[in-house]
Design a protein around this motif. Structure first.
Motif, PDB file in Angstrom:
ATOM      1  N   TYR A  75      -5.941   8.615   0.409  1.00 26.86           N
ATOM      2  CA  TYR A  75      -6.376   7.552  -0.508  1.00 26.86           C
ATOM      3  C   TYR A  75      -5.169   6.785  -1.051  1.00 26.86           C
ATOM      4  O   TYR A  75      -5.174   5.552  -1.105  1.00 26.86           O
ATOM      5  CB  TYR A  75      -7.180   8.173  -1.649  1.00 26.86           C
ATOM      6  CG  TYR A  75      -7.437   7.247  -2.821  1.00 26.86           C
ATOM      7  CD1 TYR A  75      -8.384   6.235  -2.750  1.00 26.86           C
ATOM      8  CD2 TYR A  75      -6.724   7.393  -4.010  1.00 26.86           C
ATOM      9  CE1 TYR A  75      -8.629   5.392  -3.824  1.00 26.86           C
ATOM     10  CE2 TYR A  75      -6.953   6.553  -5.098  1.00 26.86           C
ATOM     11  CZ  TYR A  75      -7.903   5.565  -5.000  1.00 26.86           C
ATOM     12  OH  TYR A  75      -8.136   4.731  -6.068  1.00 26.86           O
ATOM     13  N   PHE A  76      -4.131   7.515  -1.421  1.00 24.86           N
ATOM     14  CA  PHE A  76      -2.932   6.868  -1.943  1.00 24.86           C
ATOM     15  C   PHE A  76      -2.092   6.257  -0.826  1.00 24.86           C
ATOM     16  O   PHE A  76      -1.572   5.141  -0.965  1.00 24.86           O
ATOM     17  CB  PHE A  76      -2.095   7.866  -2.744  1.00 24.86           C
ATOM     18  CG  PHE A  76      -2.693   8.218  -4.078  1.00 24.86           C
ATOM     19  CD1 PHE A  76      -2.570   7.355  -5.152  1.00 24.86           C
ATOM     20  CD2 PHE A  76      -3.386   9.411  -4.252  1.00 24.86           C
ATOM     21  CE1 PHE A  76      -3.122   7.665  -6.386  1.00 24.86           C
ATOM     22  CE2 PHE A  76      -3.945   9.732  -5.486  1.00 24.86           C
ATOM     23  CZ  PHE A  76      -3.821   8.853  -6.556  1.00 24.86           C
ATOM     24  N   LEU A  77      -1.956   6.974   0.290  1.00 27.05           N
ATOM     25  CA  LEU A  77      -1.125   6.468   1.382  1.00 27.05           C
ATOM     26  C   LEU A  77      -1.681   5.178   1.982  1.00 27.05           C
ATOM     27  O   LEU A  77      -0.921   4.343   2.485  1.00 27.05           O
ATOM     28  CB  LEU A  77      -0.988   7.542   2.471  1.00 27.05           C
ATOM     29  CG  LEU A  77      -0.216   8.815   2.086  1.00 27.05           C
ATOM     30  CD1 LEU A  77      -0.162   9.779   3.262  1.00 27.05           C
ATOM     31  CD2 LEU A  77       1.195   8.475   1.599  1.00 27.05           C
ATOM     32  N   ARG A  78      -2.993   5.020   1.936  1.00 28.93           N
ATOM     33  CA  ARG A  78      -3.617   3.805   2.481  1.00 28.93           C
ATOM     34  C   ARG A  78      -3.552   2.632   1.508  1.00 28.93           C
ATOM     35  O   ARG A  78      -4.008   1.528   1.809  1.00 28.93           O
ATOM     36  CB  ARG A  78      -5.074   4.093   2.835  1.00 28.93           C
ATOM     37  CG  ARG A  78      -5.245   5.024   4.037  1.00 28.93           C
ATOM     38  CD  ARG A  78      -6.687   5.443   4.205  1.00 28.93           C
ATOM     39  NE  ARG A  78      -7.582   4.293   4.332  1.00 28.93           N
ATOM     40  CZ  ARG A  78      -8.906   4.386   4.320  1.00 28.93           C
ATOM     41  NH1 ARG A  78      -9.492   5.572   4.161  1.00 28.93           N
ATOM     42  NH2 ARG A  78      -9.652   3.311   4.455  1.00 28.93           N
ATOM     43  N   GLY A  79      -2.979   2.845   0.322  1.00 31.48           N
ATOM     44  CA  GLY A  79      -2.816   1.767  -0.644  1.00 31.48           C
ATOM     45  C   GLY A  79      -4.077   1.377  -1.381  1.00 31.48           C
ATOM     46  O   GLY A  79      -4.190   0.261  -1.893  1.00 31.48           O
ATOM     47  N   GLU A  80      -5.048   2.297  -1.469  1.00 27.82           N
ATOM     48  CA  GLU A  80      -6.302   1.977  -2.162  1.00 27.82           C
ATOM     49  C   GLU A  80      -6.159   2.028  -3.673  1.00 27.82           C
ATOM     50  O   GLU A  80      -6.953   1.454  -4.408  1.00 27.82           O
ATOM     51  CB  GLU A  80      -7.403   2.949  -1.717  1.00 27.82           C
ATOM     52  CG  GLU A  80      -7.785   2.824  -0.255  1.00 27.82           C
ATOM     53  CD  GLU A  80      -8.919   3.768   0.121  1.00 27.82           C
ATOM     54  OE1 GLU A  80      -9.882   3.876  -0.659  1.00 27.82           O
ATOM     55  OE2 GLU A  80      -8.840   4.401   1.182  1.00 27.82           O
TER      56      GLU A  80
END
Length: 469
Positions: A228-233
């Motif tokens: 969730y964080f790595l995808r920039g959401e």
């Protein structure tokens, strides 16, 4: 590249819309929007907790059921440490977001995830080294020793993932992403529930199968939050470059997180004590108390979800100085909580025999468990309002009051009552200790909340909270 940028823009807008709900949506909508996903997530945690015991029970071996009960406090310890960073981080982040300090909130978010990784690895290593001492501490008997050891040796391998799962199922709610917070919990726990019957019964791995399913479920759940964080959401960050322990980041998280976690930690300690005392009445009594506590968890976990769901909403109101909205949210939440806890308690009481029979087939263990459940349900109607008031204290950053409440219910009040009531009425005294602790701790949280709320929105009080963060 263009589509990727568009997706990120859409995701950021979604996060902003979620914050808008916290800021200006109607009180019922804001409460329901934040609380229902948290409740759903806790129901899934409950199902996951019940699944191990249920499918182990299908082996018709009460000793393996007892072993799961003995191992539960150790797993709760890992969850408690995740709560340090989850509840503490949520409190600080939600107030910072209400004040418009997004950059500071990102530093807190990064601090939480890397702390979970480091502390989780250290805990797994130490628990592996001192396994035999831990088995002695939790009260494993000669008959349950190998079963309990087999379960724990596998489960402790996922230490960092347990911490991350428990941390970020809370932190995501601080930025209004209650649905995504729920999704991570649902994915991990649903996978565990699906794998349990396959590995325990299908492959015939028994208690080891339950442990492997638990490890896989926690790894997948934690992986969801990391992606969730790595995808920039997120509008927050888990980047190492944002990690810091300065500027009140570490102290702000720990001052709220440690008191919050002490409740879970003392639950673990008190369950170890209960199991040790109950062992004097035989392994069937140990199996029964484990099942009885899980039945009571049906009401408890739902109410914990409600409390955790509204905490970031309350924190946002405090940070933004929205006094009237804060009190409106509290009134609505208390009414909702009371209706919820009364309804859940009634259902558990009516279906006690059916629920217990799903876990235990041994006649002695079944008889014990039914009697134990009836006693523990006596005060479970208080769970809803208790957790609303407790999370309100945590949302406000009232560290001392939170510490006192969390130390009391499962520790200062409950543990002495175990020994006092056992000496007076024997085995049932080990059960009546919890209702006594529930009543006294509810009175305590009301008194502390009233004292804390009087100065919550005073000019100096708000400034002090902001400085503490």
């Amino acid at each position: 590249m263009k589509n990727k940028n568009v997706n990120k823009t859409t995701e950021k807008k979604s996060a902003a819309d979620s914050m808008e709900i916290m800021a200006s949506a109607s009180v019922p909508k804001a409460v329901i929007k934040n609380a229902l996903p948290a409740i759903a997530a806790m129901i899934m945690v409950l199902i996951y907790n019940l699944a191990d015991t249920f499918f182990i029970g299908q082996t018709h071996d009460a000793l393996q059921v007892a072993a799961v009960s003995l191992a539960t406090p150790v797993f709760l310890f890992f969850m408690a440490v995740g709560t340090v960073f989850g509840i503490g981080g949520t409190s600080v982040i939600s107030r910072a977001m209400g004040e418009g300090r997004t950059e500071y909130a990102s530093k807190v978010c990064s601090f939480c995830i890397w702390s979970c990784v480091i502390v989780g690895l250290a805990m797994s290593f130490l628990f592996w080294i001192f396994m035999d001492q831990i088995l002695t501490l939790v009260g494993a008997s000669a008959a349950t020793w190998e079963y309990t050891k087999a379960y724990l040796e596998i489960v402790i391998l996922c230490g960092p993932f347990v911490l991350i799962s428990n941390c970020y199922s809370n932190v995501l709610r601080a930025e209004g992403q209650s649905t995504k917070a729920m999704t991570g919990t649902l994915i991990g726990n649903l996978l565990n529930v699906i794998l349990d019957p396959i590995m325990i019964l299908g492959f015939g791995w028994n208690i080891q199968g339950a442990a492997i399913a638990t490890v896989i479920g926690n790894i997948v759940g934690a992986g969801y939050y990391i992606l969730y964080f790595l995808r920039g959401e997120s509008i927050l960050s888990v980047s190492p470059k944002d990690f810091t322990m300065k500027d009140g980041v570490c102290s702000g998280v720990l001052s709220i997180g440690i008191p919050a976690a002490l409740g879970s930690l003392l639950m673990s300690v008190s369950q170890i004590i209960v199991n040790a005392l109950m062992a004097g009445y035989g392994d069937m009594a140990v199996a029964a108390i484990g099942v009885a506590m899980k039945v009571t968890m049906i009401t408890g976990m739902v109410c914990i979800g409600l409390g955790q769901g509204i905490q970031p909403l309350l924190g946002y109101c405090i940070g933004a100085g929205k006094k009237q909205r804060y009190h409106a949210v509290m009134r609505y939440s208390l009414i909702f909580a009371l209706i919820l806890s009364v309804s859940m308690t009634a259902l558990c009481y009516i279906f006690t025999n059916a629920i217990v029979s799903a876990f235990l087939t041994d006649a002695d263990a079944f008889s014990y468990a039914v009697e134990f459940v009836r006693i523990l349900l006596t005060t479970s109607v208080l769970f809803g309002v208790y957790y609303v008031w407790l999370n309100a204290l945590q949302a406000s950053g009232a560290a001392v009051a939170s510490l006192v409440v969390n130390l009391s219910r499962q520790g200062i009040i409950y543990i002495p009552m175990l020994f006092i009531l056992r000496s007076i009425i024997g085995i049932n005294g080990l059960l009546w200790a919890q209702p006594v602790a529930d009543i006294l701790s509810t009175i305590l949280v009301i008194v502390l909340y009233r004292n804390s709320s009087k100065k919550l929105f005073s000019k100096t009080g708000v400034q002090a909270e902001g400085a503490a963060a």
